[in-house]
Design a protein around this motif. Structure first.
Motif, PDB file in Angstrom:
ATOM      1  N   LEU A 193     -31.768  13.511  30.217  1.00 38.81           N
ATOM      2  CA  LEU A 193     -30.995  12.055  30.120  1.00 38.81           C
ATOM      3  C   LEU A 193     -30.225  11.698  29.052  1.00 38.81           C
ATOM      4  N   LEU A 194     -30.339  12.453  27.801  1.00 46.40           N
ATOM      5  CA  LEU A 194     -29.560  12.097  26.675  1.00 46.40           C
ATOM      6  C   LEU A 194     -28.227  12.747  26.898  1.00 46.40           C
ATOM      7  N   LYS A 195     -28.146  13.755  27.471  1.00 51.84           N
ATOM      8  CA  LYS A 195     -27.031  14.476  27.748  1.00 51.84           C
ATOM      9  C   LYS A 195     -25.991  13.644  28.848  1.00 51.84           C
ATOM     10  N   ARG A 196     -26.703  13.262  29.841  1.00 51.42           N
ATOM     11  CA  ARG A 196     -26.165  12.388  30.847  1.00 51.42           C
ATOM     12  C   ARG A 196     -25.562  11.169  30.255  1.00 51.42           C
ATOM     13  N   ALA A 197     -26.282  10.543  29.273  1.00 54.17           N
ATOM     14  CA  ALA A 197     -25.949   9.166  28.693  1.00 54.17           C
ATOM     15  C   ALA A 197     -24.822   9.563  27.779  1.00 54.17           C
ATOM     16  N   GLY A 198     -24.772  10.565  27.305  1.00 55.86           N
ATOM     17  CA  GLY A 198     -23.402  11.149  26.328  1.00 55.86           C
ATOM     18  C   GLY A 198     -22.174  11.481  26.992  1.00 55.86           C
ATOM     19  N   ARG A 199     -22.428  11.578  28.398  1.00 54.63           N
ATOM     20  CA  ARG A 199     -21.156  11.731  29.346  1.00 54.63           C
ATOM     21  C   ARG A 199     -20.649  10.488  29.635  1.00 54.63           C
ATOM     22  N   SER A 200     -21.338   9.257  29.392  1.00 55.24           N
ATOM     23  CA  SER A 200     -21.054   7.952  29.990  1.00 55.24           C
ATOM     24  C   SER A 200     -19.972   7.606  28.837  1.00 55.24           C
ATOM     25  N   LYS A 201     -19.364   6.433  29.343  1.00 59.50           N
ATOM     26  CA  LYS A 201     -18.208   5.721  28.577  1.00 59.50           C
ATOM     27  C   LYS A 201     -18.742   4.561  28.094  1.00 59.50           C
ATOM     28  N   LEU A 202     -20.214   4.102  28.534  1.00 60.19           N
ATOM     29  CA  LEU A 202     -20.813   2.981  28.040  1.00 60.19           C
ATOM     30  C   LEU A 202     -21.551   3.296  26.610  1.00 60.19           C
ATOM     31  N   PRO A 203     -21.796   2.401  25.772  1.00 59.23           N
ATOM     32  CA  PRO A 203     -22.500   2.423  24.475  1.00 59.23           C
ATOM     33  C   PRO A 203     -24.115   2.653  24.945  1.00 59.23           C
ATOM     34  N   VAL A 204     -24.621   3.344  23.996  1.00 61.47           N
ATOM     35  CA  VAL A 204     -25.973   3.905  24.365  1.00 61.47           C
ATOM     36  C   VAL A 204     -27.060   3.118  23.238  1.00 61.47           C
ATOM     37  N   LEU A 205     -27.999   2.441  23.577  1.00 59.32           N
ATOM     38  CA  LEU A 205     -28.989   1.865  22.600  1.00 59.32           C
ATOM     39  C   LEU A 205     -30.207   2.821  22.555  1.00 59.32           C
ATOM     40  N   LEU A 206     -30.529   3.801  21.699  1.00 59.43           N
ATOM     41  CA  LEU A 206     -31.368   4.492  21.646  1.00 59.43           C
ATOM     42  C   LEU A 206     -32.588   4.087  20.728  1.00 59.43           C
ATOM     43  N   LYS A 207     -33.700   4.055  21.506  1.00 56.64           N
ATOM     44  CA  LYS A 207     -35.069   3.585  20.720  1.00 56.64           C
ATOM     45  C   LYS A 207     -35.603   4.666  20.221  1.00 56.64           C
ATOM     46  N   ARG A 208     -36.197   4.520  19.242  1.00 57.50           N
ATOM     47  CA  ARG A 208     -37.217   5.624  18.309  1.00 57.50           C
ATOM     48  C   ARG A 208     -38.542   6.161  19.232  1.00 57.50           C
ATOM     49  N   GLY A 209     -38.705   7.355  19.460  1.00 54.84           N
ATOM     50  CA  GLY A 209     -39.930   7.408  20.173  1.00 54.84           C
ATOM     51  C   GLY A 209     -41.154   7.227  19.527  1.00 54.84           C
ATOM     52  N   MET A 210     -42.418   6.956  20.376  1.00 51.57           N
ATOM     53  CA  MET A 210     -43.605   6.352  19.557  1.00 51.57           C
ATOM     54  C   MET A 210     -44.176   7.164  18.441  1.00 51.57           C
ATOM     55  N   ALA A 211     -43.965   8.401  18.292  1.00 51.17           N
ATOM     56  CA  ALA A 211     -44.289   9.383  17.184  1.00 51.17           C
ATOM     57  C   ALA A 211     -43.252  10.133  16.604  1.00 51.17           C
ATOM     58  N   ALA A 212     -42.003   9.681  16.697  1.00 51.81           N
ATOM     59  CA  ALA A 212     -40.870  10.428  16.463  1.00 51.81           C
ATOM     60  C   ALA A 212     -40.740  10.584  14.829  1.00 51.81           C
ATOM     61  N   THR A 213     -40.521  11.464  14.216  1.00 50.48           N
ATOM     62  CA  THR A 213     -39.921  11.592  12.841  1.00 50.48           C
ATOM     63  C   THR A 213     -38.470  10.966  12.901  1.00 50.48           C
ATOM     64  N   LEU A 214     -38.026  10.590  11.670  1.00 54.37           N
ATOM     65  CA  LEU A 214     -36.919  10.208  11.411  1.00 54.37           C
ATOM     66  C   LEU A 214     -35.805  11.358  11.998  1.00 54.37           C
ATOM     67  N   GLU A 215     -35.950  12.620  11.493  1.00 54.72           N
ATOM     68  CA  GLU A 215     -34.987  13.389  12.101  1.00 54.72           C
ATOM     69  C   GLU A 215     -35.080  13.666  13.528  1.00 54.72           C
ATOM     70  N   GLU A 216     -36.231  13.632  14.273  1.00 56.39           N
ATOM     71  CA  GLU A 216     -36.294  13.961  15.600  1.00 56.39           C
ATOM     72  C   GLU A 216     -35.490  12.758  16.380  1.00 56.39           C
ATOM     73  N   TRP A 217     -35.352  11.562  15.652  1.00 55.17           N
ATOM     74  CA  TRP A 217     -34.683  10.441  16.294  1.00 55.17           C
ATOM     75  C   TRP A 217     -33.126  10.527  16.173  1.00 55.17           C
ATOM     76  N   LEU A 218     -32.717  10.958  15.055  1.00 57.50           N
ATOM     77  CA  LEU A 218     -31.344  11.248  14.643  1.00 57.50           C
ATOM     78  C   LEU A 218     -30.868  12.211  15.237  1.00 57.50           C
ATOM     79  N   LEU A 219     -31.975  13.452  15.531  1.00 57.21           N
ATOM     80  CA  LEU A 219     -31.214  14.596  16.404  1.00 57.21           C
ATOM     81  C   LEU A 219     -31.104  14.147  17.830  1.00 57.21           C
ATOM     82  N   ALA A 220     -31.958  13.177  18.498  1.00 58.16           N
ATOM     83  CA  ALA A 220     -31.771  12.669  19.815  1.00 58.16           C
ATOM     84  C   ALA A 220     -30.329  12.122  19.828  1.00 58.16           C
TER      85      ALA A 220
END
Length: 344
Positions: A193-220
């Motif tokens: 899903l992240l890759k599909r959103a990455g191929r879109s021309k629309l902006p993406v609002l990415l919420k932090r996962g419920m147990a995600a570290t900062l690094e995991e969130w940034l890598l998403a």
């Protein structure tokens, strides 16, 4: 690897570097800045010999990037990214407010909330057409019927529509009917899903996962940008902890922490971050005070009758009070040189 061009590098020189990168089978990501252009390189399976780029016209420096993320960093783009959604923005001096119900339940409900959102001066309307729910027996959203309502709100009130994609096929519909793709906490590491959103021309609002570290969130976020979509907004919405007095623990420290690492704008969702209406406004104030670029807030015309997350939805009067207070804080910060795009 990061290639830094000279401040006076010409378009031809920049294009020549991009062509060399692509000719050796790698992907180039040009990031124009206020004073110079930086070019990130992805797609390599191992170290790249940077010497092949050092003598190209217009190149001032080649930097080996040792961090796991490459495109979201200040090394690539020292200036903060401003995400533009038509004539609305997220990340500049204006405090972006994204407000609306958790889910679209009916035309009457959605129009009543949209009117309150427009009256507040907010530019973005949030509302989910599909709802990923923990229980299969709770309200899952109106689905296709919700799009008709969203389209009317967009035309009637001039608000920018932010709605969540639960699966890849939803992105196609959002591209037709909406303005911003939201990736929810449960899908933060749904890499297809992240890759599909990455191929879109629309902006993406990415919420932090419920147990995600900062690094995991940034890598998403890096997954999205690696596909070529650089218009990403990060949304802190709280993480699961042992605390029982809130639904989640809103990690406001993530805002200044990201400021030291990334050029991406960051907003705060105090509704999901607390799960309780009386806490939303205090945490919204705090989010603005630590430098958030905006807020995502749940508002409902009758919270007690809401089909989703009723405990955290604000009434119209509570929402109006929140707007007044957060703008006051933002104005004070700006007057003291701490607001807008330079907030830290």
């Amino acid at each position: 690897m990061l290639i830094v061009m000279k401040p006076g590098a010409t378009t031809r020189e920049i294009d020549a570097v991009l062509n060399v990168i692509e000719a050796i089978g790698l992907r180039a990501h040009a990031m124009p800045g206020a004073t110079r252009t930086a070019i990130g390189i992805t797609g390599n399976q191992g170290p790249i010999d940077g010497r092949r780029f050092e003598n190209l016209p217009g190149v001032v420096e080649v930097i080996r990037v040792t961090k796991p993320y490459k495109l979201i960093t200040l090394d690539l783009r020292p200036e903060k990214t401003v995400v533009r959604v038509g004539d609305a923005t997220i990340g500049d001096s204006d405090l972006a407010i994204i407000a609306g119900p958790c889910a679209i339940e009916s035309r009457e409900q959605a129009f009543a909330v949209a009117e309150a959102v427009r009256r507040s001066g907010a530019r973005f309307f949030r509302g989910c057409v599909w709802k990923p729910r923990t229980s299969p027996y709770t309200f899952q959203g109106l689905g296709d019927k919700g799009w008709e309502i969203m389209a009317e709100i967009r035309d009637e009130f001039g608000l920018k529509i932010v709605t969540e994609a639960v699966e890849e096929s939803h992105v196609d519909l959002i591209e037709k009917h909406s303005d911003v793709i939201q990736i929810g906490a449960r899908n933060m590491q749904n890499f297809s899903l992240l890759k599909r959103a990455g191929r879109s021309k629309l902006p993406v609002l990415l919420k932090r996962g419920m147990a995600a570290t900062l690094e995991e969130w940034l890598l998403a976020a890096e997954y999205i940008m690696a596909e070529g979509n650089y218009n990403v907004v990060l949304c802190e919405r709280g993480v699961r902890t042992f605390a029982q007095h809130t639904r989640n623990t809103l990690d406001l420290a993530s805002v200044p922490a990201i400021r030291r690492i990334s050029h991406l704008p960051v907003i705060v969702d105090p509704s999901h971050g607390t799960g309780t209406a009386y806490m939303v406004t205090p945490l919204a104030r705090a989010g603005v005070a630590v430098g958030a670029d905006g807020l995502m807030v749940e508002v409902h015309n009758q919270p007690e009758l809401s089909l989703s997350d009723s405990a955290q939805a604000l009434t119209f009067s509570q929402y109006a009070q929140l707007i007044e207070e957060v703008h006051t804080i933002r104005n004070v910060m700006a007057a003291n040189g701490h607001g807008g795009s330079n907030a830290t």
